[in-house]
Design an enzyme around this catalytic site. Structure first.
Site, PDB file in Angstrom:
ATOM      1  N   CYS A 325       0.825  -1.207   0.000  1.00 57.36           N
ATOM      2  CA  CYS A 325       0.000   0.000   0.000  1.00 57.36           C
ATOM      3  C   CYS A 325       0.858   1.256   0.000  1.00 57.36           C
ATOM      4  CB  CYS A 325      -0.907   0.006   1.225  1.00 57.36           C
ATOM      5  SG  CYS A 325      -2.042  -1.362   1.199  1.00 57.36           S
ATOM      6  N   ASP A 326       1.922   1.247  -0.762  1.00 59.38           N
ATOM      7  CA  ASP A 326       2.738   2.449  -0.908  1.00 59.38           C
ATOM      8  C   ASP A 326       2.768   2.792  -2.382  1.00 59.38           C
ATOM      9  OD1 ASP A 326       5.021   4.195  -1.323  1.00 59.38           O
ATOM     10  OD2 ASP A 326       5.474   3.801   0.785  1.00 59.38           O
TER      11      ASP A 326
END
Ligand SMILES: *Cc1c(COP(=O)(O)O)cnc(C)c1O
Length: 377
Positions: A325-326
Site C-alpha cells: 500500500c505504498d
C-alpha cells in the site's frame, strides 16, 4: 536465466509466495570465468550482492577473497571459511569501533577516501594496509555510484601521504566504475588516474603496490552485455597502457557479475486491471515489488527479463507494480513493460537475473509481507 535445476526445483517443491532460487553451479562458472578473464587479479567477491551462507561458502572454497562493508559481513565471510587475510573492509564510511572490531578479528585491509577516515584507522588499526578510493563519473553505468564514495585523484595524494606519515601501509588506489557498467572503456580512465597517483607518490618516496578495480561487471538483463572476457581484455590493455613494465597487484570486486544471473524470482500475478474503460495500458500487480526485493527498479534503472507460460503470444504494454500500500511500489510505468495479453490473475511469472541485490533489499515486514525467501541449490 532459469536453469533446468531451478525449473526442476520450483516444479518439485512448489514453494508458496514469492521466492528467489539461486543455482550455485552458475556462480561457480562465473567465478571460473572471472579467474580466466583476469588471471593476474585477485577476486574479492562483494558480499552485499548476495550474502547467503551457501554462496559465501562456495566462493570461499573456490579461493575467493571478500569485499565487506560491515562487521557482520566480515563475520559472515569468516563463518564461510575465509580467513581474515582474505577480507577487505571496503566501505569508506566506518565507525571507529567497527574498525577496531575488524582489526581484532584480524582484518588488515581498509578502504579510505579522506584524511578523517585515515586517522580513525591509524588510531585503532595501526598495522594495516589502506587503499584510497577515487571518484569516477559512473558514465555508462545503469546503477551509478558516483558521488558518495571516493575523492578527487589529487586529494588521494594527500590521503595516502597522510596514511604513510601516520605509519600505515599506503597500499594503493581503488575505484568503482559504477554498477552494471556496459562501457568497456570505463576502467581505462580510472586506471590512468591511478597510475598518476602511483607516479606522483613514487617521486615522494611512497611506493604504492595495489590497484583495486572494483565491481561494475554486468548481468544480462533485457539487453545484451559484453562478455566477461571482453572486460578482461579491455582492462589488461588499459593496465599495460598506464603502468607499462611497472604492473601493480590488482583486485576486482565483482558482486552483480558473480551472482546476478544465478538467481530467478518466482512471483505470482495478484491482479490485472485498468484505470479507465478504454485504458490501453493494463496494470499488472505482482506479489513482489520494490519493498519485496526489487529495489533496483528504482527510477526504472534495472529492467528485469520476465518470463511467463504465455511467452510467444501477442503482448501489450503494462504498468508493473508490487502488492504493498505504498504508491512508490511501482516498478515500470514511465516505460511500460510488454507482457502477454493472455496473462491472467494467478499466473506464475519468473523474474530472471535476480541473484544480486534482491534478498537483502527486501523490507522486513512492510504491510505484513515476509522478507523475500531464498533457496540456494
Ligand atoms: C557494491 C560494491 C561492489 C560490487 O559492485 P557490482 O557492481 O555489484 O559488481 C564492489 N566494490 C565495492 C566497494 C562495492 O561497494
Amino acid at each position: 536465466m532459469a536453469t533446468q535445476r531451478i525449473i526442476d526445483f520450483l516444479a518439485q517443491n512448489r514453494p508458496e509466495g514469492p521466492c528467489l532460487v539461486v543455482d550455485l553451479d552458475v556462480i561457480q562458472r562465473n567465478y571460473e570465468t572471472f579467474t580466466r578473464a583476469l588471471p593476474d587479479s585477485r577476486i574479492f567477491y562483494a558480499v552485499k550482492a548476495n550474502p547467503a551462507p551457501e554462496v559465501l561458502s562456495l566462493l570461499a572454497d573456490l579461493g575467493s577473497n571478500f569485499d565487506t562493508a560491515s562487521v557482520p559481513e566480515i563475520e559472515m565471510a569468516m563463518a564461510a571459511g575465509a580467513s581474515a587475510e582474505r577480507i577487505s573492509f571496503g566501505n569508506t564510511i566506518k565507525k571507529e569501533r567497527d574498525i577496531a572490531r575488524a582489526y581484532a578479528l584480524g582484518v588488515r585491509l581498509f578502504a579510505v577516501d579522506c584524511v578523517e577516515e585515515v586517522e580513525k584507522i591509524a588510531r585503532v588499526a595501526p598495522a594495516s594496509r589502506v587503499f584510497c578510493r577515487i571518484l569516477t563519473d559512473g558514465f555508462g553505468a545503469e546503477w551509478p555510484l558516483s558521488r558518495k564514495f571516493g575523492c578527487a585523484p589529487t586529494m588521494a595524494l594527500d590521503v595516502l601521504q597522510h596514511a604513510h606519515h601516520l605509519g600505515l601501509d599506503a597500499y594503493g588506489v581503488s575505484f568503482h566504475v559504477g554498477s552494471q557498467q556496459c562501457n568497456l572503456d570505463a576502467w581505462n580512465t580510472a586506471l590512468g588516474e591511478a597510475a598518476m597517483i602511483f607516479r606522483t607518490l613514487a617521486e615522494k618516496g611512497i611506493t604504492l603496490r595495489m590497484v583495486n578495480m572494483g565491481g561494475g561487471f554486468p548481468t544480462r538483463y533485457l539487453r545484451d552485455v559484453p562478455k566477461t572476457e571482453a572486460y578482461g581484455a579491455a582492462i589488461v590493455d588499459a593496465l599495460h597502457d598506464h603502468f607499462g613494465n611497472h604492473m601493480p597487484e590488482t583486485i576486482i570486486e565483482p558482486g552483480r557479475g558473480m551472482v546476478g544471473d544465478a538467481g530467478v524470482i518466482k512471483a505470482e500475478v495478484v491482479l490485472i486491471s485498468r484505470k479507465h474503460e478504454d485504458d490501453p495500458v493494463r496494470w499488472v500487480y505482482l506479489d513482489i515489488g520494490k519493498f519485496g526485493g526489487l529495489a533496483e527498479t528504482m527510477d526504472e534503472a534495472i529492467r528485469y527479463p520476465i518470463t511467463t507460460i504465455h511467452d510467444g503470444g501477442a503482448v501489450a504494454p503494462c504498468v508493473l507494480a508490487g502488492p504493498t500500500c505504498d504508491s512508490a511500489d511501482v516498478m515500470y510505468e514511465k516505460k511500460p513493460y510488454d507482457l502477454p495479453i493472455a496473462l491472467t490473475i494467478g499466473d506464475e511469472v519468473l523474474i530472471e537475473a535476480t541473484g544480486a541485490y534482491t534478498t537483502t533489499y527486501a523490507s522486513v515486514a512492510f504491510n505484513g509481507f515476509s522478507p523475500l525467501a531464498a533457496y540456494i541449490i
